[in-house]
Design a protein around this motif. Structure first.
Motif, mmCIF file in Angstrom:
data_model
loop_
_atom_site.group_PDB
_atom_site.id
_atom_site.type_symbol
_atom_site.label_atom_id
_atom_site.label_comp_id
_atom_site.label_asym_id
_atom_site.label_seq_id
_atom_site.Cartn_x
_atom_site.Cartn_y
_atom_site.Cartn_z
ATOM 1 N N LEU A 13 0.623 -1.409 -0.121
ATOM 2 C CA LEU A 13 -0.040 -0.007 -0.052
ATOM 3 C C LEU A 13 0.864 1.283 -0.037
ATOM 4 O O LEU A 13 0.765 2.255 -0.900
ATOM 5 N N ARG A 16 2.508 1.757 -3.229
ATOM 6 C CA ARG A 16 1.677 1.719 -4.475
ATOM 7 C C ARG A 16 1.656 0.604 -5.297
ATOM 8 O O ARG A 16 1.645 0.525 -6.456
ATOM 9 N N ILE A 18 -0.176 -1.904 -4.428
ATOM 10 C CA ILE A 18 -1.838 -2.160 -4.444
ATOM 11 C C ILE A 18 -2.462 -0.929 -4.206
ATOM 12 O O ILE A 18 -1.974 0.196 -3.673
ATOM 13 N N THR A 19 -3.696 -0.922 -4.762
ATOM 14 C CA THR A 19 -4.538 0.551 -4.576
ATOM 15 C C THR A 19 -5.134 0.419 -3.118
ATOM 16 O O THR A 19 -5.152 -0.497 -2.421
ATOM 17 N N PRO A 20 -5.748 1.365 -2.556
ATOM 18 C CA PRO A 20 -6.305 1.555 -1.336
ATOM 19 C C PRO A 20 -7.581 0.574 -1.549
ATOM 20 O O PRO A 20 -7.827 0.029 -0.456
ATOM 21 N N GLN A 22 -7.760 -2.318 -2.979
ATOM 22 C CA GLN A 22 -7.460 -3.459 -2.708
ATOM 23 C C GLN A 22 -6.856 -3.677 -1.375
ATOM 24 O O GLN A 22 -7.140 -4.782 -0.999
ATOM 25 N N GLN A 41 -5.062 5.822 2.278
ATOM 26 C CA GLN A 41 -4.621 6.757 1.147
ATOM 27 C C GLN A 41 -2.937 7.065 1.365
ATOM 28 O O GLN A 41 -2.350 7.682 0.424
#
Length: 58
Positions: A13, A16, A18-20, A22, A41
């Motif tokens: 996270l 980046r 993975i996305t928030p 995910q 975020q």
């Protein structure tokens, strides 16, 4: 609010990988979901100084 995520999820996270969205699927949220969503975020800037030999001669 408590936000529980494992080290792999946190690393991915923050860098980046993975996305928030995910990360939410891999996270346990206890409490304010809106606050937890904002916390997901996060992004980290990872910097390492160049090695002296890369500086060349002055």
């Amino acid at each position: 609010m408590n936000l529980y995520l494992d080290a792999d999820t946190a690393w991915r996270l923050c860098t980046r990988g993975i996305t928030p969205a995910q990360a939410v699927e891999r996270t346990h949220i206890d409490g304010d979901r809106q606050l937890a969503t904002a916390a997901l975020q996060i992004v980290s800037i990872i910097w390492s100084p160049p090695k002296p030999e890369a500086w060349g001669e002055f």
